[in-house]
Design an enzyme around this catalytic site. Structure first.
Site, PDB file in Angstrom:
ATOM      1  N   SER A 289       0.839  -1.192   0.000  1.00 37.55           N
ATOM      2  CA  SER A 289       0.000   0.000   0.000  1.00 37.55           C
ATOM      3  C   SER A 289       0.875   1.243   0.000  1.00 37.55           C
ATOM      4  O   SER A 289       1.884   1.289   0.707  1.00 37.55           O
ATOM      5  CB  SER A 289      -0.889   0.004   1.251  1.00 37.55           C
ATOM      6  OG  SER A 289      -1.377   1.308   1.489  1.00 37.55           O
TER       7      SER A 289
ATOM      8  N   ALA B 266     -11.078   9.335   9.012  1.00 38.08           N
ATOM      9  CA  ALA B 266     -11.842  10.579   8.932  1.00 38.08           C
ATOM     10  C   ALA B 266     -13.343  10.326   8.951  1.00 38.08           C
ATOM     11  O   ALA B 266     -14.141  11.221   8.708  1.00 38.08           O
ATOM     12  CB  ALA B 266     -11.453  11.344   7.664  1.00 38.08           C
TER      13      ALA B 266
ATOM     14  N   ASP C 213     -21.837   1.602   5.129  1.00 36.21           N
ATOM     15  CA  ASP C 213     -20.675   2.057   4.353  1.00 36.21           C
ATOM     16  C   ASP C 213     -20.459   1.200   3.106  1.00 36.21           C
ATOM     17  O   ASP C 213     -20.205   1.709   2.015  1.00 36.21           O
ATOM     18  CB  ASP C 213     -19.408   1.992   5.223  1.00 36.21           C
ATOM     19  CG  ASP C 213     -19.599   2.673   6.562  1.00 36.21           C
ATOM     20  OD1 ASP C 213     -20.527   3.485   6.688  1.00 36.21           O
ATOM     21  OD2 ASP C 213     -18.823   2.374   7.483  1.00 36.21           O
TER      22      ASP C 213
HETATM   23  C1  GLA Z   1     -19.933   3.752  10.937  1.00 35.82           C
HETATM   24  C2  GLA Z   1     -20.372   2.329  10.635  1.00 35.82           C
HETATM   25  C3  GLA Z   1     -21.731   2.312   9.964  1.00 35.82           C
HETATM   26  C4  GLA Z   1     -22.754   3.145  10.720  1.00 35.82           C
HETATM   27  C5  GLA Z   1     -22.179   4.509  11.084  1.00 35.82           C
HETATM   28  C6  GLA Z   1     -23.101   5.301  11.962  1.00 35.82           C
HETATM   29  O1  GLA Z   1     -19.722   4.437   9.750  1.00 35.82           O
HETATM   30  O2  GLA Z   1     -19.436   1.706   9.813  1.00 35.82           O
HETATM   31  O3  GLA Z   1     -22.159   0.981   9.813  1.00 35.82           O
HETATM   32  O4  GLA Z   1     -23.207   2.473  11.854  1.00 35.82           O
HETATM   33  O5  GLA Z   1     -20.929   4.406  11.708  1.00 35.82           O
HETATM   34  O6  GLA Z   1     -24.255   5.642  11.287  1.00 35.82           O
END
Ligand code: GLA
Length: 407
Positions: free
Chosen positions: A79, A139, A198
């Site tokens: 990486s 971040a 995410d």
């Molecule tokens: C992080 C987690 C998600 C979600 C958010 C809060 O990003 O990876 O799954 O729970 O926090 O909404």
């Protein structure tokens, strides 16, 4: 005062960088380059693991993976953000609970292969892989999901060259399965008990849109998010305050919600209405539940307003208010903000933002502000100046344009 804007790379730029790293490390050109975006969540925070709704979009900032298939089960990884070459045999990857030999960022890579195999998709080949990314780390912008989804795309591509595999990236259904594998990689191999928003954002968003993600059944609805045409910008403020999801706080919030759901006799808190009787819960459980239930309602209201028309007048006002109310709820009832996040929101609102809130897991990370374009510079300057006065780290800014998914 100098303002640091974290620009994204073009697809060509990203591919060139990562291909050069691959060639320099492994002495040959890669067979393919895949990439996947980080995300911002516009609204709907800490709802995914409660079976609720979230409204994320993909960032133009992506993680790139240059890859070549191997004839054995070895994964060699390098990486641009790490040191040296790591090597893992896929036969040695096991769940986090046992003596997992894979530590650090390679767990996100080989974890995906492990999860695809666990899903019964057959034995995967090893690969040489070089990674480079313009998604800032730590971040709250899902650099880990971007990494998982980029390598998921690579394995899908390799396997698509075999007779029994139909390309998963080519269909919504296939992408949803890749999301599941990436979640398992993160939960079971990397050991972060995250909820799945995410990975869904990175694999299932589309350029120009947000998704309304229903975590109960993993369905998504694409909703246009044409802020640019409306003269608006979604500004990301990377607070650069310490942030980690694996440090126990996130897991603790999740456990409290699960305990509250159990006491109330529901599978998920998302099954409760706004008027649910919470008196049987501890005070802490009531606070957490109040956030989750109200946040789900705000997310649905926000989505409905987006679908109702342009970003003007009272509608724009209402969208901004929902964002700001979301932040308040995360600050007061869910207690996942930090002074850097609260101050970013406060300064954004005082300098012309229509609405602002923290985004992602919290405990540091990033905030977002919906800002008329002509006020964007002023908002950035006000936040940077205030951070300096407070003695915080220098903030970084990103321009969040709703972008394309993993490919
Ligand atoms: C992080 C987690 C998600 C979600 C958010 C809060 O990003 O990876 O799954 O729970 O926090 O909404």
């Amino acid at each position: 005062m100098s303002i640091v804007v974290n620009e994204s790379w073009t697809l060509e730029e990203g591919a060139d960088r990562v291909s050069a790293l691959f060639e320099q490390t492994f002495g040959a050109r890669p067979q393919a380059v895949h990439s996947a975006p980080g995300r911002v969540n516009v609204i709907g925070e800490h709802t995914d693991y409660n079976g609720g709704f979230a409204l994320p979009m993909a960032l133009p900032h992506r993680t790139y993976a240059a890859v070549s298939k191997r004839d054995d089960r070895v994964v060699r990884l390098v990486s641009a953000q790490g040191q040296g070459v790591r090597e893992v045999n896929l036969d040695e990857v096991d769940t986090h609970d046992s003596d997992n030999p894979v530590q650090g960022w390679p767990a996100y890579v080989v974890g995906v292969a492990w999860a695809l195999e666990q899903a019964g998709l057959g034995e995967l080949p090893g690969m040489d892989v070089a990674i480079d990314s313009c998604v800032p780390f730590g971040a709250g912008l899902s650099s880990s999901a971007a990494l998982e989804c980029a390598v998921a795309a690579a394995w899908d591509d390799f396997m698509s060259q075999t007779p029994d595999w139909s390309p998963m990236l080519a269909t919504e259904e296939g992408r949803a399965k890749l999301v599941e594998a990436c979640i398992r990689a993160e939960n079971d191999i990397a050991g972060a008990p995250t909820g799945g928003m995410d990975q869904a954002a990175s694999l299932r968003c589309k350029a120009g849109s947000v998704i309304l993600l229903d975590s109960k059944d993993s369905s998504v609805r694409h909703i246009p998010f044409a802020i640019d045409e409306a003269g608006l910008e979604l500004l990301v403020i990377d607070t650069r305050a310490e942030h980690s999801l694996a440090d126990g706080q996130y897991a603790e919030r999740r456990a409290t919600c699960e305990a509250a759901a159990k006491k109330l006799g529901v599978e998920f808190l998302s099954e409760l209405g706004m008027d649910a009787d919470l008196s049987g819960l501890s005070q802490l459980e009531q606070m957490r539940t109040r956030h989750v239930v109200s946040e789900i309602q705000r997310t649905l209201d926000f989505a409905q307003l987006l679908e109702a028309g342009d970003f003007v007048g009272e509608r724009l006002q209402a969208l901004g208010e929902l964002m700001t109310e979301s932040h308040e709820s995360l600050r007061v009832d869910y207690e996942v903000t930090v002074p850097e996040l609260d101050i970013a929101v406060e300064e954004a609102l005082a300098n012309g933002a229509v609405g602002a809130r923290m985004t992602g897991g919290g405990f540091g990370g990033s905030a977002i502000a919906l800002v008329p374009k002509e006020k964007s510079a002023r908002v950035m300057e006000a936040i940077a100046a205030r951070y300096e006065r407070e003695g915080f780290n220098e903030p970084h800014f990103l321009h969040a344009v709703p972008s394309a998914p993993a490919e």
